[in-house]
Design a protein around this motif. Structure first.
Motif, PDB file in Angstrom:
ATOM      1  N   TYR A  80       7.308  11.934 -10.508  1.00 14.81           N
ATOM      2  CA  TYR A  80       5.781  11.952 -10.502  1.00 14.81           C
ATOM      3  C   TYR A  80       5.010  10.907  -9.803  1.00 14.81           C
ATOM      4  N   LEU A  81       4.132  11.116  -9.421  1.00 12.45           N
ATOM      5  CA  LEU A  81       3.007   9.878  -8.715  1.00 12.45           C
ATOM      6  C   LEU A  81       1.827  10.326  -9.307  1.00 12.45           C
ATOM      7  N   GLN A  82       1.308   9.549 -10.165  1.00 10.81           N
ATOM      8  CA  GLN A  82       0.108   9.614 -10.707  1.00 10.81           C
ATOM      9  C   GLN A  82      -1.007   8.749  -9.941  1.00 10.81           C
ATOM     10  N   MET A  83      -1.828   9.492  -9.050  1.00  7.03           N
ATOM     11  CA  MET A  83      -2.822   8.731  -8.071  1.00  7.03           C
ATOM     12  C   MET A  83      -4.134   8.604  -8.663  1.00  7.03           C
ATOM     13  N   ASN A  84      -4.467   7.490  -8.891  1.00  7.79           N
ATOM     14  CA  ASN A  84      -5.983   7.321  -9.422  1.00  7.79           C
ATOM     15  C   ASN A  84      -6.870   6.407  -8.441  1.00  7.79           C
ATOM     16  N   SER A  85      -7.998   6.540  -8.625  1.00 16.42           N
ATOM     17  CA  SER A  85      -9.164   5.700  -7.873  1.00 16.42           C
ATOM     18  C   SER A  85      -8.811   5.979  -6.290  1.00 16.42           C
ATOM     19  N   LEU A  86      -8.749   7.209  -6.042  1.00 22.25           N
ATOM     20  CA  LEU A  86      -8.204   7.671  -4.815  1.00 22.25           C
ATOM     21  C   LEU A  86      -9.146   7.197  -3.661  1.00 22.25           C
ATOM     22  N   ARG A  87      -8.688   6.609  -2.365  1.00 25.55           N
ATOM     23  CA  ARG A  87      -9.437   6.266  -1.317  1.00 25.55           C
ATOM     24  C   ARG A  87      -9.377   7.184  -0.276  1.00 25.55           C
ATOM     25  N   PRO A  88     -10.345   7.437   0.817  1.00 24.93           N
ATOM     26  CA  PRO A  88     -10.194   8.167   1.880  1.00 24.93           C
ATOM     27  C   PRO A  88      -8.708   7.777   2.543  1.00 24.93           C
ATOM     28  N   GLU A  89      -8.413   6.401   2.554  1.00 23.60           N
ATOM     29  CA  GLU A  89      -7.407   5.934   3.385  1.00 23.60           C
ATOM     30  C   GLU A  89      -6.032   6.391   2.721  1.00 23.60           C
ATOM     31  N   ASP A  90      -5.997   7.066   1.559  1.00 26.61           N
ATOM     32  CA  ASP A  90      -4.816   7.580   0.905  1.00 26.61           C
ATOM     33  C   ASP A  90      -4.597   9.083   1.389  1.00 26.61           C
ATOM     34  N   THR A  91      -5.555   9.305   2.173  1.00 21.98           N
ATOM     35  CA  THR A  91      -5.192  10.836   2.997  1.00 21.98           C
ATOM     36  C   THR A  91      -3.886  10.638   3.557  1.00 21.98           C
ATOM     37  N   ALA A  92      -3.208  11.467   3.327  1.00 21.25           N
ATOM     38  CA  ALA A  92      -1.657  11.929   3.995  1.00 21.25           C
ATOM     39  C   ALA A  92      -1.002  13.117   3.180  1.00 21.25           C
ATOM     40  N   VAL A  93       0.103  13.148   3.960  1.00 21.70           N
ATOM     41  CA  VAL A  93       1.223  13.899   3.735  1.00 21.70           C
ATOM     42  C   VAL A  93       1.968  13.206   2.811  1.00 21.70           C
ATOM     43  N   TYR A  94       2.339  13.566   1.555  1.00 17.93           N
ATOM     44  CA  TYR A  94       3.219  12.753   0.548  1.00 17.93           C
ATOM     45  C   TYR A  94       4.458  13.391   0.527  1.00 17.93           C
ATOM     46  N   TYR A  95       5.405  12.525   0.735  1.00 11.70           N
ATOM     47  CA  TYR A  95       7.040  13.253   0.542  1.00 11.70           C
ATOM     48  C   TYR A  95       7.697  12.707  -0.526  1.00 11.70           C
ATOM     49  N   CYS A  96       8.646  13.280  -0.941  1.00  9.69           N
ATOM     50  CA  CYS A  96       9.821  12.908  -1.702  1.00  9.69           C
ATOM     51  C   CYS A  96      10.717  12.648  -1.065  1.00  9.69           C
ATOM     52  N   PHE A  97      11.625  11.519  -1.695  1.00 13.05           N
ATOM     53  CA  PHE A  97      12.637  10.868  -0.728  1.00 13.05           C
ATOM     54  C   PHE A  97      13.866  10.635  -1.607  1.00 13.05           C
ATOM     55  N   LEU A  98      14.948  10.909  -1.153  1.00 13.02           N
ATOM     56  CA  LEU A  98      16.334  10.573  -1.867  1.00 13.02           C
ATOM     57  C   LEU A  98      17.366  10.288  -1.095  1.00 13.02           C
ATOM     58  N   ARG A  99      18.014   8.988  -1.205  1.00 16.33           N
ATOM     59  CA  ARG A  99      19.096   8.610  -0.319  1.00 16.33           C
ATOM     60  C   ARG A  99      20.242   8.693  -1.492  1.00 16.33           C
ATOM     61  N   ARG A 100      21.390   9.501  -0.881  1.00 13.79           N
ATOM     62  CA  ARG A 100      22.474   9.949  -2.008  1.00 13.79           C
ATOM     63  C   ARG A 100      23.800   9.840  -0.855  1.00 13.79           C
ATOM     64  N   ALA A 101      24.501   9.135  -1.097  1.00 16.23           N
ATOM     65  CA  ALA A 101      25.823   8.797  -0.468  1.00 16.23           C
ATOM     66  C   ALA A 101      25.762   8.680   1.273  1.00 16.23           C
ATOM     67  N   GLY A 102      24.609   7.649   1.483  1.00 16.75           N
ATOM     68  CA  GLY A 102      24.191   7.394   2.879  1.00 16.75           C
ATOM     69  C   GLY A 102      23.572   8.424   3.622  1.00 16.75           C
ATOM     70  N   VAL A 103      23.081   9.383   2.667  1.00 19.10           N
ATOM     71  CA  VAL A 103      22.551  10.737   3.414  1.00 19.10           C
ATOM     72  C   VAL A 103      20.793  10.629   2.849  1.00 19.10           C
ATOM     73  N   ASP A 104      20.011  10.598   3.871  1.00 21.27           N
ATOM     74  CA  ASP A 104      18.780  10.808   3.425  1.00 21.27           C
ATOM     75  C   ASP A 104      18.170  12.284   3.324  1.00 21.27           C
ATOM     76  N   TYR A 105      17.508  12.506   2.257  1.00 21.62           N
ATOM     77  CA  TYR A 105      16.906  13.897   1.953  1.00 21.62           C
ATOM     78  C   TYR A 105      15.433  13.623   1.662  1.00 21.62           C
ATOM     79  N   TRP A 106      14.534  14.567   2.426  1.00 17.34           N
ATOM     80  CA  TRP A 106      13.294  14.546   2.476  1.00 17.34           C
ATOM     81  C   TRP A 106      12.831  16.032   1.987  1.00 17.34           C
ATOM     82  N   GLY A 107      11.605  15.991   0.967  1.00 14.33           N
ATOM     83  CA  GLY A 107      11.023  17.371   0.881  1.00 14.33           C
ATOM     84  C   GLY A 107      10.134  17.564   1.838  1.00 14.33           C
TER      85      GLY A 107
END
Length: 116
Positions: A80-107
């Motif tokens: 999870y990522l709880q985001m409070n006091s959000l600002r306009p500069e927080d506008t973005a696409v947010y991605y989940c990331f895993l590095r497993r056995a040297g391989v990167d995985y993205w949502g």
């Protein structure tokens, strides 16, 4: 196969809150650290926050310290990522990331828009 599926994004006013979720499958979730990245329009993708496999250690980029909280449920294979006091500069696409056995995985990402 590894799958990371983000949810929880949306439109929020400045000062508001959102909680992002990343549901993971296809690997032993409790064995791996997880991270959240974001990419704002016209900018490079940046690391926002990371959490170790058991959740005992967390880190944040300076711009979100004190406002965002990363957590995980190894019983639910979710980070999870709880985001409070959000600002306009927080506008973005947010991605989940895993590095497993040297391989990167993205949502595929979830869009967060902070605007009045």
């Amino acid at each position: 196969q590894v799958q990371l599926v983000e949810s929880g994004g949306g439109l929020v006013q400045p000062g508001g809150s959102l909680r992002l979720s990343c549901a993971a499958s296809g690997f032993t979730f409790s064995m791996y650290g997880m991270s959240w990245y974001r990419q704002a329009p016209g900018k490079e993708r940046e690391l926002v926050s990371s959490i170790t496999s058991a959740g005992g250690s967390r880190s944040y980029t300076d711009s979100v310290k004190g406002r965002f909280t990363i957590s995980r449920s190894n019983a639910k294979n979710t980070v999870y990522l709880q985001m409070n006091s959000l600002r306009p500069e927080d506008t973005a696409v947010y991605y989940c990331f895993l590095r497993r056995a040297g391989v990167d995985y993205w949502g595929k990402g979830t869009l967060v828009t902070v605007s009045s």
